[in-house]
Scaffold this motif. Structure first.
Motif, PDB file in Angstrom:
ATOM      1  N   ASP B 174       8.364 -35.012   1.568  1.00 46.53           N
ATOM      2  CA  ASP B 174       7.141 -35.815   1.517  1.00 46.53           C
ATOM      3  C   ASP B 174       5.947 -34.931   1.876  1.00 46.53           C
ATOM      4  N   GLU B 175       5.270 -34.426   0.873  1.00 42.72           N
ATOM      5  CA  GLU B 175       4.120 -33.538   1.053  1.00 42.72           C
ATOM      6  C   GLU B 175       4.396 -32.463   2.113  1.00 42.72           C
ATOM      7  N   PRO B 176       5.385 -31.643   1.878  1.00 35.56           N
ATOM      8  CA  PRO B 176       5.845 -30.711   2.925  1.00 35.56           C
ATOM      9  C   PRO B 176       4.833 -29.642   3.315  1.00 35.56           C
ATOM     10  N   THR B 177       3.832 -29.412   2.484  1.00 35.75           N
ATOM     11  CA  THR B 177       2.877 -28.356   2.851  1.00 35.75           C
ATOM     12  C   THR B 177       1.477 -28.897   3.124  1.00 35.75           C
ATOM     13  N   SER B 178       1.328 -30.217   3.057  1.00 38.76           N
ATOM     14  CA  SER B 178      -0.029 -30.787   3.170  1.00 38.76           C
ATOM     15  C   SER B 178      -0.637 -30.630   4.556  1.00 38.76           C
ATOM     16  N   ALA B 179       0.216 -30.503   5.585  1.00 37.03           N
ATOM     17  CA  ALA B 179      -0.334 -30.388   6.940  1.00 37.03           C
ATOM     18  C   ALA B 179      -0.497 -28.924   7.365  1.00 37.03           C
ATOM     19  N   THR B 185       1.405 -22.058   3.570  1.00 41.50           N
ATOM     20  CA  THR B 185       2.167 -22.852   2.598  1.00 41.50           C
ATOM     21  C   THR B 185       3.170 -21.980   1.839  1.00 41.50           C
ATOM     22  N   GLY B 186       2.789 -20.725   1.605  1.00 43.39           N
ATOM     23  CA  GLY B 186       3.632 -19.830   0.807  1.00 43.39           C
ATOM     24  C   GLY B 186       5.042 -19.691   1.344  1.00 43.39           C
ATOM     25  N   GLU B 187       5.162 -19.498   2.660  1.00 40.76           N
ATOM     26  CA  GLU B 187       6.481 -19.266   3.249  1.00 40.76           C
ATOM     27  C   GLU B 187       7.387 -20.488   3.090  1.00 40.76           C
ATOM     28  N   VAL B 188       6.774 -21.700   3.123  1.00 36.11           N
ATOM     29  CA  VAL B 188       7.559 -22.925   2.966  1.00 36.11           C
ATOM     30  C   VAL B 188       7.952 -23.104   1.494  1.00 36.11           C
ATOM     31  N   VAL B 204      10.355 -34.067  -4.723  1.00 34.23           N
ATOM     32  CA  VAL B 204       9.273 -33.504  -3.927  1.00 34.23           C
ATOM     33  C   VAL B 204       7.940 -34.181  -4.258  1.00 34.23           C
ATOM     34  N   VAL B 205       7.398 -34.891  -3.269  1.00 33.43           N
ATOM     35  CA  VAL B 205       6.042 -35.406  -3.419  1.00 33.43           C
ATOM     36  C   VAL B 205       5.109 -34.279  -3.005  1.00 33.43           C
ATOM     37  N   THR B 206       4.223 -33.863  -3.880  1.00 33.19           N
ATOM     38  CA  THR B 206       3.460 -32.660  -3.548  1.00 33.19           C
ATOM     39  C   THR B 206       2.082 -32.614  -4.197  1.00 33.19           C
ATOM     40  N   HIS B 207       1.219 -31.856  -3.549  1.00 27.98           N
ATOM     41  CA  HIS B 207      -0.083 -31.527  -4.147  1.00 27.98           C
ATOM     42  C   HIS B 207      -0.092 -30.081  -4.621  1.00 27.98           C
ATOM     43  N   GLU B 208       1.052 -29.406  -4.468  1.00 24.30           N
ATOM     44  CA  GLU B 208       1.127 -27.998  -4.854  1.00 24.30           C
ATOM     45  C   GLU B 208       1.481 -27.890  -6.330  1.00 24.30           C
ATOM     46  N   MET B 209       0.463 -27.793  -7.169  1.00 25.64           N
ATOM     47  CA  MET B 209       0.717 -27.768  -8.608  1.00 25.64           C
ATOM     48  C   MET B 209       1.461 -26.496  -9.014  1.00 25.64           C
ATOM     49  N   GLY B 210       1.206 -25.427  -8.278  1.00 25.19           N
ATOM     50  CA  GLY B 210       1.908 -24.175  -8.571  1.00 25.19           C
ATOM     51  C   GLY B 210       3.409 -24.354  -8.437  1.00 25.19           C
ATOM     52  N   ARG B 244      -5.759 -40.443 -17.608  1.00 29.10           N
ATOM     53  CA  ARG B 244      -5.747 -40.367 -16.156  1.00 29.10           C
ATOM     54  C   ARG B 244      -5.052 -39.099 -15.681  1.00 29.10           C
ATOM     55  N   THR B 245      -4.038 -38.692 -16.410  1.00 23.16           N
ATOM     56  CA  THR B 245      -3.345 -37.465 -16.049  1.00 23.16           C
ATOM     57  C   THR B 245      -4.281 -36.269 -16.213  1.00 23.16           C
ATOM     58  N   LYS B 246      -4.981 -36.260 -17.349  1.00 24.93           N
ATOM     59  CA  LYS B 246      -5.922 -35.169 -17.603  1.00 24.93           C
ATOM     60  C   LYS B 246      -7.000 -35.137 -16.520  1.00 24.93           C
ATOM     61  N   ALA B 247      -7.517 -36.345 -16.195  1.00 29.58           N
ATOM     62  CA  ALA B 247      -8.587 -36.419 -15.198  1.00 29.58           C
ATOM     63  C   ALA B 247      -8.076 -35.914 -13.840  1.00 29.58           C
ATOM     64  N   PHE B 248      -6.846 -36.323 -13.481  1.00 30.64           N
ATOM     65  CA  PHE B 248      -6.287 -35.895 -12.201  1.00 30.64           C
ATOM     66  C   PHE B 248      -6.109 -34.369 -12.164  1.00 30.64           C
ATOM     67  N   LEU B 249      -5.532 -33.845 -13.248  1.00 35.40           N
ATOM     68  CA  LEU B 249      -5.268 -32.406 -13.266  1.00 35.40           C
ATOM     69  C   LEU B 249      -6.555 -31.586 -13.242  1.00 35.40           C
ATOM     70  N   SER B 250      -7.573 -32.099 -13.912  1.00 35.22           N
ATOM     71  CA  SER B 250      -8.822 -31.318 -13.925  1.00 35.22           C
ATOM     72  C   SER B 250      -9.570 -31.437 -12.599  1.00 35.22           C
ATOM     73  N   SER B 251      -9.210 -32.471 -11.798  1.00 33.99           N
ATOM     74  CA  SER B 251      -9.932 -32.661 -10.539  1.00 33.99           C
ATOM     75  C   SER B 251      -9.390 -31.752  -9.444  1.00 33.99           C
ATOM     76  N   ILE B 252      -8.202 -31.166  -9.660  1.00 29.86           N
ATOM     77  CA  ILE B 252      -7.614 -30.370  -8.579  1.00 29.86           C
ATOM     78  C   ILE B 252      -7.621 -28.877  -8.882  1.00 29.86           C
ATOM     79  N   ASP B 253      -7.570 -28.165  -7.838  1.00 29.22           N
ATOM     80  CA  ASP B 253      -7.569 -26.698  -7.713  1.00 29.22           C
ATOM     81  C   ASP B 253      -7.708 -25.853  -8.994  1.00 29.22           C
ATOM     82  N   ARG B 254      -8.765 -26.007  -9.679  1.00 31.19           N
ATOM     83  CA  ARG B 254      -9.002 -25.028 -10.743  1.00 31.19           C
ATOM     84  C   ARG B 254     -10.495 -24.908 -10.977  1.00 31.19           C
TER      85      ARG B 254
END
Lengths: 218, 254
Positions: B174-179, B185-188, B204-210, B244-254
């Motif tokens: 559950d968002e293992p790297t969000s905190a 984050t890399g090591e995890v 994996v629930v995550t915000h890490e798109m990579g 909505r998917t496009k909007a979400f993806l464009s709103s994050i880390d890029r």
């Protein structure tokens, strides 16, 4: 005032100290576990149990300890029908009043300790497959003890001093002897000795709690 | 029992969940196969954490069916008996956003607690298992440390090792790297990628798109209580169909 006189004043006080420590130890040993039961009751989903414990805490915290001591010794035997079964010796009455009173306080202290524990601890315990009992004994209570220790230390020191109250029902604890000697000899010195004895005991209590805090450090 | 169910280690149909009047999950359907690495992405409030928590009984679904391997945790909105649920969730491990290590225990004791209580082996065997998993996450040197002395990344690696100790078939994150601080984050993620490469079944629930792009076998995009779009990382990240998917993806880390 020679050394010999000090000794003759101190010996009865030491006898009283044994009684003081007995009330202190009995109260502590019974009211800590009982207080934990009160905490469980306060957190109970059963409205009846919860209500009973809340009322118990309200009454015992809301009235003077002195009144409670007097009530147990002089009041209980006067209750019609059942009074004769509720007649206790001075010493037993003192212990009963203290146990009831301090269980309420410890119950509230432990409740505060439980509130301080991160809900994530219960979740982790659950997904790891711990039973409810294992979760409490292995995870929650050790953390709760750490949170509560400073308050428990405070309460314990108060308890030691509160034992002096039982002199009103004639229990022959330390202060009782000090008072007798002051009246007999017309000197305030026995009070000073009593104060020193309380301070010595509290010195050890403080030291023990410091040690415990160190042990439960995270 | 039909073949279809045998392939799925998690089989969810029509899962719904309300918090009061708020419908958090709206008839969700999804399957996880053995060895799958499912990344669930979406904005906060989309229901992705609630979905994960329903799978391991940290939240109780109020409609639908959740099947873990061949047993029903929830059957048409009816919860299995507690004893049954305990047995079912034993097949899963969970890693939390805030680690939830037990601060009163050392790293070693955190790992060994459940195995010792359940007597899964001799003390030597449990010790060896503890060393194996700690080594896997690169934390052997801190076995006797208290969690409070570890960095966030170290705590999370220990938490992963702890989740592995009972050798679950499925790991939930559950968002293992969000905190974590960004540099930790890399090591995890490295540990998680390693597990994925060993065919551990992971959700994996995550915000890490990579991570989702690289390690996931399937990506689910959640929006407003439903799975709006699902597919391979290539489908979702390079050819999203939904606006909505496009909007979400464009709103994050890029």
């Amino acid at each position: 005032m020679d050394f010999h006189y000090i000794i003759t004043l101190t010996v009865p006080l030491l006898q009283g100290t044994v009684v003081t420590l007995a009330i202190f130890a009995i109260t502590l040993v019974i009211s800590v576990p009982l207080g934990f039961l009160v905490t469980l009751g306060l957190n109970s989903k059963n409205g009846l149990i919860k209500g009973f414990c809340e009322t118990y805490v309200y009454i015992l915290r809301g009235t003077p300890l002195l009144l409670q001591i007097l009530f147990v010794y002089f009041g209980l035997p006067l209750i019609p029908w059942i009074g004769k079964y509720l007649t206790f010796s001075r010493f037993a009455s003192a212990c009963i009043a203290f146990v009831l009173n301090y269980s309420a306080y410890f119950g509230e202290i432990f409740r505060g300790g439980l509130l301080a524990i991160d809900p994530g601890q219960y979740e982790a315990a659950k997904v790891l497959g711990l039973t409810r009992y294992e979760t409490m004994t292995r995870v929650i209570i050790p953390q709760m003890i750490r949170v509560c220790l400073p308050s428990v230390a405070n309460e314990t020191i108060t308890l030691l001093k509160d034992t002096a109250l039982v002199t009103v029902i004639g229990v022959t604890e330390m202060l009782h002897y000090a008072k007798t000697e002051v009246n007999r000899d017309g000197t305030p010195f026995p009070f000073v000795i009593a104060a020193v004895l309380y301070l010595i005991i509290n010195f050890f209590l403080t030291w023990i709690f410091k040690y415990l805090e160190k042990r439960y450090e995270q | 029992m039909n073949n279809n169910q045998n392939n799925h280690v998690i089989h969810v149909t029509n899962l719904s969940k309300h918090f009061g009047d708020n419908e958090v999950l709206k008839k969700i359907n999804f399957d996880v196969d053995r060895g799958d690495v499912i990344a669930i992405i979406g904005s906060s409030g989309s229901g992705k954490s609630t979905l994960l928590r329903c799978l391991i009984d940290l939240e109780q679904a109020d409609g639908g069916t959740i099947m873990i391997k061949d047993r029903k945790l929830v059957d048409e909105g009816v919860q299995a008996p507690q004893k049954e649920k305990t047995a079912i969730i034993a097949d899963m491990g969970m890693v939390f956003q805030h680690f939830n290590l037990f601060p009163n225990l050392t790293v070693r004791e955190n790992l060994e607690l459940t195995p010792k209580l359940r007597h899964v082996g001799t003390d030597e065997e449990i010790e060896a298992r503890m060393e194996y998993y700690l080594d896997k996450v690169g934390m052997s040197h801190r076995a006797d440390a208290k969690p409070s002395t570890l960095s966030g990344g170290e705590k999370q690696r220990v938490a992963i090792a702890r989740a592995l100790m009972m050798q679950p078939e499925i790991l939930l994150f559950d968002e293992p790297t969000s905190a974590l601080d960004p540099e930790l984050t890399g090591e995890v993620l490295k540990v998680m990628e390693q597990l994925a490469s060993e065919h551990m079944t992971m959700v994996v629930v995550t915000h890490e798109m990579g991570f989702a792009r690289q390690a996931a076998s399937k990506v689910l995009f959640m929006n407003d209580g439903i799975i709006l779009e699902e597919g391979t990382p290539d489908d979702i990240f390079n050819h999203p169909k939904e606006e909505r998917t496009k909007a979400f993806l464009s709103s994050i880390d890029r």
